[in-house]
Enzyme design. Structure first.
Site, mmCIF file in Angstrom:
data_model
loop_
_atom_site.group_PDB
_atom_site.id
_atom_site.type_symbol
_atom_site.label_atom_id
_atom_site.label_comp_id
_atom_site.label_asym_id
_atom_site.label_seq_id
_atom_site.Cartn_x
_atom_site.Cartn_y
_atom_site.Cartn_z
ATOM 1 N N CYS A 171 31.631 37.926 28.661
ATOM 2 C CA CYS A 171 32.717 36.960 28.798
ATOM 3 C C CYS A 171 32.155 35.552 28.643
ATOM 4 O O CYS A 171 31.091 35.247 29.181
ATOM 5 C CB CYS A 171 33.310 37.151 30.182
ATOM 6 S SG CYS A 171 34.324 35.816 30.727
ATOM 7 N N THR A 221 34.329 32.815 29.097
ATOM 8 C CA THR A 221 35.397 31.947 29.607
ATOM 9 C C THR A 221 34.831 30.749 30.377
ATOM 10 O O THR A 221 35.341 29.641 30.279
ATOM 11 C CB THR A 221 36.351 32.767 30.512
ATOM 12 O OG1 THR A 221 36.794 33.890 29.762
ATOM 13 C CG2 THR A 221 37.547 31.958 30.949
HETATM 14 P P1 5GP Z 1 30.879 43.421 33.227
HETATM 15 O O1 5GP Z 1 30.882 44.641 34.098
HETATM 16 O O2 5GP Z 1 30.429 43.732 31.845
HETATM 17 O O3 5GP Z 1 30.158 42.274 33.825
HETATM 18 O O4 5GP Z 1 32.398 42.955 33.129
HETATM 19 C C1 5GP Z 1 33.410 43.749 32.597
HETATM 20 C C2 5GP Z 1 34.705 42.971 32.582
HETATM 21 O O5 5GP Z 1 34.621 41.811 31.742
HETATM 22 C C3 5GP Z 1 35.883 43.718 31.987
HETATM 23 O O6 5GP Z 1 36.373 44.722 32.828
HETATM 24 C C4 5GP Z 1 36.852 42.593 31.705
HETATM 25 O O7 5GP Z 1 37.572 42.215 32.855
HETATM 26 C C5 5GP Z 1 35.927 41.434 31.340
HETATM 27 N N1 5GP Z 1 35.914 41.228 29.877
HETATM 28 C C6 5GP Z 1 35.747 42.160 28.897
HETATM 29 N N2 5GP Z 1 35.770 41.592 27.668
HETATM 30 C C7 5GP Z 1 35.992 40.278 27.855
HETATM 31 C C8 5GP Z 1 36.140 39.158 26.971
HETATM 32 O O8 5GP Z 1 36.057 39.257 25.753
HETATM 33 N N3 5GP Z 1 36.381 37.968 27.542
HETATM 34 C C9 5GP Z 1 36.475 37.825 28.906
HETATM 35 N N4 5GP Z 1 36.740 36.623 29.385
HETATM 36 N N5 5GP Z 1 36.301 38.843 29.778
HETATM 37 C C10 5GP Z 1 36.071 40.061 29.258
#
Ligand code: 5GP
Length: 423
Positions: free
Chosen positions: A243, A245
């Site tokens: 992400c 953001t």
């Molecule tokens: P991780 O476990 O990889 O740290 O986080 C997974 C979460 O990242 C997902 O469940 C979703 O909420 C968020 N996420 C997935 N793809 C994206 C993206 O392209 N942009 C953003 N802002 N969040 C994402």
């Protein structure tokens, strides 16, 4: 009995300066109770007071999983094998009762696959199946489950966005497969009013389906969505491994604090569950999320790079040293847009790509990783002496600050520049 009632009153009190003052001035010596009970009450009141002050200070200084460490306590465990990681749920709107290991695969298209759901179901873990499957694929899968393993419906959610098209597809799927138990309504920005309308519409049409809704990061929004019909809220903006953001929009909240805030909010409300989504980069972080008050923890990056991330043969890339990699990308990344939307170029024009594309080392079968994750969680329980994951929220922890988590974002950014990440 007296002890329990007074403790309940204490626990129900709000986390405000005034109530902390009230607690301090309580004098249990006037109670008609034995000296032992009075002593215990005074001690308990003191502990609760300390916890409240502690939590208040934490909320003033936001922090992330990477900033915290659980503290061990003397306990009666003899082995990690004694730990049961199942948690029982009683969902407030659907009135469904369930029990599973509350660690779930994210509804990303390289994580929440049918293969992943099949693998995690064996461990009694949960999968949010992504929304990009064709109807026919999902219907075939559901038909096979109905014949072979109807109980599997208790271990996955289907996912949806909030467009009219999403609504048509989702309602058609549920109507055709009334065995579906869970629906995950997922938008990047869970603060849109359109989400409220969608949640209400679905709740009205399907009173018995258990609904997860996200993503959000504060207690007021958590309360609103639960009041509107969500059984659980998905918490996390800006914390995901792919992400961007935080960098692109400057928006988000540090994950540990966001989870604490939402868990408090729902505690105040008296019902609803918290799913911590994003920001776990190791098994220890999963236990951190539970310690912050999460009821379930959603994983993306930690489950990436496995055979089950793809339903057909994974497209493994090899570098010059013979190392193998699989692609893993954010759902808002250019890659995801290209994969799923014919008009992806138009979409990119009005929507910043808040997601990155990575290649992660190929790790083969998910079973080994799952074992390591569950082993780590069992260790956390035996060190802290907690009897259930739910009880882990009572564990003490230390906080070490590092620029309010900014280091974490920078680290991710640097890693993405190399387009690789060791997860
Ligand atoms: P991780 O476990 O990889 O740290 O986080 C997974 C979460 O990242 C997902 O469940 C979703 O909420 C968020 N996420 C997935 N793809 C994206 C993206 O392209 N942009 C953003 N802002 N969040 C994402």
């Amino acid at each position: 009995m007296q002890k329990i009632n007074i403790l309940q009153t204490l626990i129900q009190e709000q986390n405000t300066e005034k109530n902390i003052f009230d607690l301090e001035s309580k004098n249990y010596d006037t109670l008609n109770a034995s000296p032992e009970i009075k002593q215990i009450l005074n001690m308990q009141a003191h502990i609760i007071l300390e916890q409240k002050k502690y939590i208040k200070s934490l909320l003033d200084k936001p922090f992330d999983f990477g900033n915290m460490l659980l503290l061990p306590t003397e306990n009666s465990y003899k082995s990690r094998k004694e730990v049961d990681l199942h948690v029982s749920f009683s969902f407030p709107h659907s009135e469904k009762k369930a029990s599973f290991i509350p660690v779930m695969a994210s509804n990303m298209d390289t994580i929440g696959t049918i293969s992943m759901a099949t693998a995690l179901r064996k461990e009694e873990m949960f999968t949010c199946i992504h929304k990009f499957y064709e109807h026919s694929q999902l219907n075939n899968y559901f038909s096979s489950l109905k014949k072979e393993d109807p109980d599997a419906f208790n271990y996955f959610a289907i996912s949806t966005g909030i467009s009219d098209q999403d609504y048509q597809k989702t309602t058609a799927l549920i109507d055709k497969n009334p065995q579906i138990q869970y629906l995950c309504i997922d938008v990047a920005n869970g603060y849109m009013q359109a989400l409220n309308d969608f949640v209400q519409k679905i709740r009205k049409k399907y009173p018995e389906i258990t609904i997860f809704v996200g993503n959000i990061v504060d207690k007021d929004r958590a309360k609103t969505l639960v009041e509107l019909g969500a059984d659980a809220v998905k918490v996390g903006i800006g914390s995901g491994s792919v992400c961007t953001t935080r960098q692109e929009a400057g928006v988000g909240a540090l994950q540990a604090s966001a989870v604490i805030d939402c868990a408090f909010g729902l505690h105040e409300l008296g019902y609803g569950y918290v799913i911590s989504d994003g920001g776990c980069t190791n098994a220890g972080n999963i236990s951190h999320a539970f310690a912050c008050g999460a009821d379930m923890v959603m994983l993306g990056g930690m489950l990436a790079g496995h055979k089950e991330c793809f339903d057909d043969t994974p497209q493994i890339k090899q570098d010059n040293n013979g190392n193998h990699y699989l692609s893993f990308y954010g759902m808002s990344s250019e890659q995801a847009m290209k994969n799923h939307y014919q008009d992806w170029e138009n979409r990119m024009e009005y929507r910043a790509s808040e997601g990155r594309v990575l290649y992660v080392p190929y790790k083969g079968d998910i079973a080994k990783t799952v074992n390591a994750i569950l082993g780590g969680m069992r260790s956390a329980m035996t060190y802290t002496g907690k009897k259930s994951l739910h009880d882990l929220r009572n564990a003490s922890y230390q906080i070490g600050m590092n620029n309010n988590g900014l280091n974490y974002s920078l680290l991710m950014k640097n890693l993405s520049d190399n387009n690789q990440r060791q997860i």
